[in-house]
Enzyme design. Sequence first.
Site: not given
Length: 272
Positions: A44, A115, A157
């Site tokens: 990320e 995301k 993440c």
Amino acid sequence: MSERYLAAVVQLNCTKDEERNLAQAEELIRRAAGYGATLVATPEATNYLGPHAEKVRRAEPVGGALTQRMGRLAAELGIHLLMGSFNETTGEAQRCANTSVLFAPDGSVVGTYRKMHLFDVDHSAAVRFKESDTCTPGDGTPVVLSTPCGALGLSICYDLRFPELFRALVDDGAELLAVPAAFTATTGKAHWLPLLRARAIENQCWVLAPGQVGEHGDGGLRESHGHSCIIDPWGTVVAAVAAGPGIALAEIDLQRVRDIRRGMPLAQHRRL
């Protein structure tokens, strides 16, 4: 499809200095390809990890200078390259998207993922952040990309904490799960490896987990856990980066996914 091939995860220590970050990433990607890796994944925030308002200001679209640069690198090395995430422009002036991009060996974009679960937490002074102030979430659509390396399910993440996303990725055919991250040192020490192993075990998938590591040039305000790794479908950590920027390499065997699923057919045994 290649049943067996070498994959690599790249561990980075990024700051607000984009050129430094990309030089570090490119050196490690080249090293991985030099060892024979044909699928390489970065963390990320591959290009930028600094003040968040500046992150938005510097955002650019897919097809901009950054993705062109990474596409050229994938083509030069002849690899599938997952840029774990970058700050992508949206229609909003104050927020960007946190976006993964997979490049094919010819440099073209195979697909993207934005995301969907944003890191809005107030756990302690060490873990206090509101990602939604500067990022807009993806549309909630799971992304599985069909490649010669297998079916790759994408996440970023904080998504790791939501097992329903990974179940949806497997329902859509995923054999590998990518989890590029910048996990905090505090949460990472407690949860990073247990969550990664759980996602591998319960979904019977390979997991590729490239992460950020160390402090990021902000006076110690943020520190990332590191411990980038590759985990097999039985939940075994088969390769890991110990400390600092580096790479971890492992042979991916897609037949192992099928063998484990055949021996313990979790999908057939589900009742919910």
